[in-house]
Design a protein around this motif. Structure first.
Motif, PDB file in Angstrom:
ATOM      1  N   ILE A  10       0.834  -1.116  -0.248  1.00  0.00           N
ATOM      2  CA  ILE A  10       0.109   0.037  -0.075  1.00  0.00           C
ATOM      3  C   ILE A  10       1.024   1.258  -0.001  1.00  0.00           C
ATOM      4  N   ASP A  11       1.376   1.607   1.047  1.00  0.00           N
ATOM      5  CA  ASP A  11       2.287   2.843   1.259  1.00  0.00           C
ATOM      6  C   ASP A  11       3.324   2.919   0.146  1.00  0.00           C
ATOM      7  N   HIS A  65      -2.646   8.283   7.357  1.00  0.00           N
ATOM      8  CA  HIS A  65      -3.127   7.227   6.560  1.00  0.00           C
ATOM      9  C   HIS A  65      -4.512   7.533   5.955  1.00  0.00           C
ATOM     10  N   ALA A  66      -5.255   8.361   6.524  1.00  0.00           N
ATOM     11  CA  ALA A  66      -6.846   8.658   6.101  1.00  0.00           C
ATOM     12  C   ALA A  66      -6.740   9.758   5.028  1.00  0.00           C
ATOM     13  N   LYS A  67      -5.649  10.355   4.932  1.00  0.00           N
ATOM     14  CA  LYS A  67      -5.692  11.541   3.798  1.00  0.00           C
ATOM     15  C   LYS A  67      -4.785  11.108   2.704  1.00  0.00           C
ATOM     16  N   ALA A  68      -4.097   9.780   2.874  1.00  0.00           N
ATOM     17  CA  ALA A  68      -3.080   9.488   1.732  1.00  0.00           C
ATOM     18  C   ALA A  68      -3.796   9.716   0.461  1.00  0.00           C
ATOM     19  N   TRP A 104      -9.862   3.518   3.927  1.00  0.00           N
ATOM     20  CA  TRP A 104      -9.548   4.268   3.195  1.00  0.00           C
ATOM     21  C   TRP A 104      -9.441   3.426   1.783  1.00  0.00           C
ATOM     22  N   ILE A 105      -9.438   2.066   1.736  1.00  0.00           N
ATOM     23  CA  ILE A 105      -9.453   1.166   0.453  1.00  0.00           C
ATOM     24  C   ILE A 105     -10.819   1.362   0.019  1.00  0.00           C
ATOM     25  N   ASP A 106     -11.772   1.345   0.778  1.00  0.00           N
ATOM     26  CA  ASP A 106     -13.171   1.393   0.516  1.00  0.00           C
ATOM     27  C   ASP A 106     -13.398   2.874   0.035  1.00  0.00           C
ATOM     28  N   LYS A 107     -13.070   3.814   0.494  1.00  0.00           N
ATOM     29  CA  LYS A 107     -13.340   5.285   0.444  1.00  0.00           C
ATOM     30  C   LYS A 107     -12.686   5.505  -1.240  1.00  0.00           C
TER      31      LYS A 107
END
Length: 195
Positions: A10-11, A65-68, A104-107
């Motif tokens: 991911i990152d 992580h939420a705003k990545a 995050w993946i869902d968003k």
């Protein structure tokens, strides 16, 4: 086309690699730019102790992580790949980041067959469990370890991973390169399966 099991970090791989930099600069009162990030270990880049970095991560990790942000074309390419292949996200993130990672993946509306939050950089056992065909990674040491275990690795280019790589690892510059490499690999595998 042969259905593949794709393991995707991911990152730095699907996210932009330096998305933590603004918050790190603000917290530690530094003025680093992406070109200054020539080391994977963030505490070394920031020139702080590991303990200081971990306090920062405990405090702001979920928010960061939420705003990545996604890398350019990552979502589009992952959606195209998901039409024919299995997509498993395999991350070294700490277990406490499970909820924000799923959110995050869902968003971001990313296709997903599995999300595996290991809490460790050791990913070989998960690759084995998932019967991985191709592992997409940004951490140099992970790429070497996964490749040495016999898996095809695509190493996405970042300032911090530009060390020499063995011929078994393919360096890719972006998600279009990743897509092309996966198509080539799938076509070769199909020809071998038919032969």
């Amino acid at each position: 086309m042969t259905k593949l099991n794709l393991c995707v970090d991911i990152d730095g791989t699907i996210t932009t690699p330096y998305y933590w930099l603004k918050d790190g600069n603000q917290y530690f009162n530094t003025n680093l730019k992406p070109e200054d990030v020539c080391e994977y270990e963030i505490h070394k880049v920031l020139n702080v102790s590991r303990e200081e970095y971990l306090r920062f991560y405990d405090l702001l990790g979920e928010e960061i992580h939420a705003k990545a942000k996604l890398r350019s074309r990552a979502r589009r390419i992952l959606c195209k790949l998901a039409e024919y292949h299995n997509i498993h996200y395999v991350t070294a993130r700490e277990k406490k980041m499970t909820e924000v990672t799923h959110w995050w993946i869902d968003k971001k509306k990313l296709p997903v067959d599995g999300i595996h939050i290991l809490g460790s950089h050791y990913k070989v056992d998960k690759a084995k469990e998932l019967r991985c065909d191709i592992f997409i990674e940004d951490r140099y040491e992970n790429a070497l370890e996964i490749s040495k275990a016999g898996y095809k690795v695509l190493l996405i280019d970042c300032n911090y991973n530009r060390l020499p790589i063995p011929k078994e690892i393919v360096r890719v510059k972006d998600w279009d390169d990743i897509y092309n490499e996966i198509i080539l690999y799938s076509d070769r595998k199909l020809k071998l399966d038919v032969a």
